[in-house]
Design a protein around this motif. Sequence first.
Motif, PDB file in Angstrom:
ATOM      1  N   THR A   1       0.834  -1.207   0.000  1.00  0.00           N
ATOM      2  CA  THR A   1       0.000   0.000   0.000  1.00  0.00           C
ATOM      3  C   THR A   1       0.865   1.252   0.000  1.00  0.00           C
ATOM      4  N   PRO A   2       1.619   1.482  -1.087  1.00  0.00           N
ATOM      5  CA  PRO A   2       2.522   2.642  -1.120  1.00  0.00           C
ATOM      6  C   PRO A   2       1.795   3.975  -1.054  1.00  0.00           C
ATOM      7  N   GLU A   3       0.508   3.951  -1.356  1.00  0.00           N
ATOM      8  CA  GLU A   3      -0.250   5.205  -1.309  1.00  0.00           C
ATOM      9  C   GLU A   3      -0.574   5.618   0.126  1.00  0.00           C
ATOM     10  N   ALA A   4      -0.449   4.690   1.056  1.00  0.00           N
ATOM     11  CA  ALA A   4      -0.772   4.980   2.456  1.00  0.00           C
ATOM     12  C   ALA A   4       0.511   5.245   3.239  1.00  0.00           C
ATOM     13  N   SER A   5       0.535   6.305   3.988  1.00  0.00           N
ATOM     14  CA  SER A   5       1.700   6.605   4.813  1.00  0.00           C
ATOM     15  C   SER A   5       1.745   5.654   6.001  1.00  0.00           C
ATOM     16  N   PRO A   6       2.928   5.457   6.604  1.00  0.00           N
ATOM     17  CA  PRO A   6       2.988   4.647   7.822  1.00  0.00           C
ATOM     18  C   PRO A   6       2.051   5.186   8.904  1.00  0.00           C
ATOM     19  N   ALA A   7       1.945   6.500   9.009  1.00  0.00           N
ATOM     20  CA  ALA A   7       1.049   7.083  10.014  1.00  0.00           C
ATOM     21  C   ALA A   7      -0.403   6.698   9.743  1.00  0.00           C
ATOM     22  N   LYS A   8      -0.791   6.679   8.461  1.00  0.00           N
ATOM     23  CA  LYS A   8      -2.166   6.297   8.103  1.00  0.00           C
ATOM     24  C   LYS A   8      -2.422   4.833   8.452  1.00  0.00           C
TER      25      LYS A   8
END
Length: 275
Positions: free
Chosen positions: A223-230
Amino acid sequence: MTFSGGEDFPASLLLVGAGRMGGALLKGWLNLGLDPARVHVLDPALSAEMQAFCAARGVKLGAPPAPPEVLVLAIKPQTFEGAAPALAALIGHETLIVSILAGKTLVGTTAYLPGARAVVRAMPNLPAAIGAGITGVVANAAVTSQQKATAQALLEAGGAVVWLDDESSIDAVTAISGSGPAYVFYLAECLTKAGVAQGLNPDVAARLARATIEGAGALLAATPEASPAKLRTDVTSPGGTTEAALTELMGGDALADLIGRAVAAALRRAGQLSG
């Protein structure tokens, strides 16, 4: 990657040092289509396993009869100075040097190899041994665009490649991705110990910790579109168990501060080793 006949395919390659990382890269190159007849391996301490591999795949051992198009330095950094005079005799005016020697600067490499002009310095990490790593790379001014493409093709055998604008960034790469796998392995250790402390069987605790980290990493990659924070927020239900745990980890930025200090310590040591 443009192996299997692409224009970035090296005409000849000398791998100096075929230990864990060098050997893994060699296997990756051959699997990607590099003709073994174009490869020489120079390593006086070559393992019996790697000797057998080279024999089976048709890779030549020893110095090549003519200067190679690419010379990859993968020996232990502390042995470089002693090996440099013999290596210098193998380098041609057009030879590209690709160095994965930790702590050896571009200028330092050319100082010991006076015939070398084009030098690429790379900092891979341990997962590169299974093709799942990431390598920070910087080139000196003599490296041509074609040589840069060749270096990228070779280093991609170990995973992703990130080009840096300035060599000073190599120390930060070392502190983040170079040393980073050890931080993750330590997290697995800590989770395992915590599980045992809460009454789990040690084997069960270790399996849970390992699979959790593997799965989280796979999800992060998928899920590269999602940040680790997300992703962290997605798994944290208000008032739930994860929130309770994160309150301890994140209270006063405790974990962030600790990681920041750890990375800073690694960066300082990398600078000392390069000096």
